[in-house]
Motif scaffolding. Sequence first.
Motif, short mmCIF file in Angstrom:
data_model
loop_
_atom_site.label_atom_id
_atom_site.label_comp_id
_atom_site.label_asym_id
_atom_site.label_seq_id
_atom_site.Cartn_x
_atom_site.Cartn_y
_atom_site.Cartn_z
N ARG A 88 0.85 -1.19 0.00
CA ARG A 88 0.00 0.00 0.00
C ARG A 88 0.89 1.25 0.00
O ARG A 88 2.02 1.22 0.47
CB ARG A 88 -0.89 0.05 1.24
N THR A 89 0.32 2.34 -0.51
CA THR A 89 0.98 3.63 -0.44
C THR A 89 0.25 4.43 0.63
O THR A 89 -0.96 4.59 0.56
CB THR A 89 0.94 4.35 -1.80
N LEU A 90 0.99 4.89 1.63
CA LEU A 90 0.40 5.52 2.80
C LEU A 90 0.62 7.02 2.81
O LEU A 90 1.66 7.51 2.35
CB LEU A 90 0.99 4.91 4.07
N ASP A 91 -0.35 7.74 3.38
CA ASP A 91 -0.20 9.18 3.59
C ASP A 91 0.45 9.37 4.97
O ASP A 91 0.69 8.39 5.69
CB ASP A 91 -1.54 9.90 3.46
N PRO A 92 0.75 10.61 5.36
CA PRO A 92 1.44 10.81 6.65
C PRO A 92 0.69 10.23 7.85
O PRO A 92 1.31 9.60 8.72
CB PRO A 92 1.55 12.34 6.76
N VAL A 93 -0.62 10.41 7.94
CA VAL A 93 -1.38 9.89 9.08
C VAL A 93 -1.30 8.36 9.12
O VAL A 93 -1.06 7.76 10.18
CB VAL A 93 -2.86 10.37 9.02
N GLN A 94 -1.46 7.72 7.98
CA GLN A 94 -1.39 6.26 7.93
C GLN A 94 0.02 5.76 8.26
O GLN A 94 0.18 4.72 8.91
CB GLN A 94 -1.80 5.76 6.54
N LEU A 95 1.04 6.50 7.84
CA LEU A 95 2.42 6.11 8.13
C LEU A 95 2.72 6.23 9.62
O LEU A 95 3.35 5.35 10.21
CB LEU A 95 3.38 6.95 7.29
N TYR A 96 2.24 7.30 10.25
CA TYR A 96 2.40 7.43 11.71
C TYR A 96 1.65 6.31 12.43
O TYR A 96 2.13 5.77 13.44
CB TYR A 96 1.89 8.79 12.21
N SER A 97 0.49 5.93 11.94
CA SER A 97 -0.28 4.84 12.54
C SER A 97 0.49 3.52 12.43
O SER A 97 0.55 2.74 13.39
CB SER A 97 -1.65 4.73 11.86
N ALA A 99 3.74 3.22 12.22
CA ALA A 99 4.87 3.33 13.15
C ALA A 99 4.43 3.03 14.58
O ALA A 99 5.12 2.34 15.33
CB ALA A 99 5.52 4.71 13.05
N ALA A 100 3.25 3.53 14.96
CA ALA A 100 2.73 3.26 16.31
C ALA A 100 2.43 1.77 16.48
O ALA A 100 2.73 1.20 17.54
CB ALA A 100 1.47 4.09 16.56
N ASP A 101 1.86 1.14 15.46
CA ASP A 101 1.61 -0.31 15.53
C ASP A 101 2.91 -1.08 15.68
O ASP A 101 3.00 -2.05 16.44
CB ASP A 101 0.86 -0.79 14.28
N LEU A 102 3.95 -0.65 14.95
CA LEU A 102 5.25 -1.32 15.05
C LEU A 102 5.88 -1.10 16.42
O LEU A 102 6.52 -2.01 16.96
CB LEU A 102 6.18 -0.85 13.94
N ASP A 103 5.68 0.09 17.02
CA ASP A 103 6.15 0.34 18.39
C ASP A 103 5.49 -0.63 19.37
O ASP A 103 6.15 -1.21 20.23
CB ASP A 103 5.86 1.78 18.83
N ARG A 104 4.16 -0.78 19.23
CA ARG A 104 3.44 -1.72 20.11
C ARG A 104 3.94 -3.14 19.91
O ARG A 104 4.13 -3.89 20.87
CB ARG A 104 1.93 -1.63 19.86
N TYR A 105 4.18 -3.52 18.66
CA TYR A 105 4.67 -4.86 18.38
C TYR A 105 6.07 -5.06 18.97
O TYR A 105 6.37 -6.12 19.54
CB TYR A 105 4.68 -5.11 16.87
N ALA A 106 6.92 -4.04 18.88
CA ALA A 106 8.26 -4.13 19.47
C ALA A 106 8.17 -4.35 20.97
O ALA A 106 8.93 -5.14 21.55
CB ALA A 106 9.07 -2.88 19.14
#
Length: 126
Positions: A88-97, A99-106
């Motif tokens: 998918r191609t993401l906009d800034p809001v989706q990209l921040y989302s 990143a937050a999901d990846l932080d939670r996964y980490a």
Amino acid sequence: MTEPRTVTLPTADAGDVVLPEPSWCAGHQLHDPETLRVDLVHAGPAVDCSHLGTDLFSAELVQSPYSESTNPLLGGRTPGVSVWPIGRTLDPVQLYSLAADLDRYADQLRALADQLATVLDGGEGR
């Protein structure tokens, strides 16, 4: 004043196409002359996430200046960030989302590492 950068790319349907090249574009070294005009893509340098020799994620700034797609998740005339393997191609809001999901996964991976360390030390774990 510096002239805007342009690039000339051969296409299968429109011949040579001259288009403005954004400053963030990493070039078109792998361009296929059989590409259609609507499929031309500017791409910035890839940001890769790999572990133990396996590619986990790759992301890059992209723009398809002649795209006819109306689905922004599939790229388009407006720049976005293409993320693999999400596709998918993401906009800034989706990209921040993301990143937050990846932080939670980490955080979950660190908790599993703690649990494994406890088990390996002879404890029960959770």
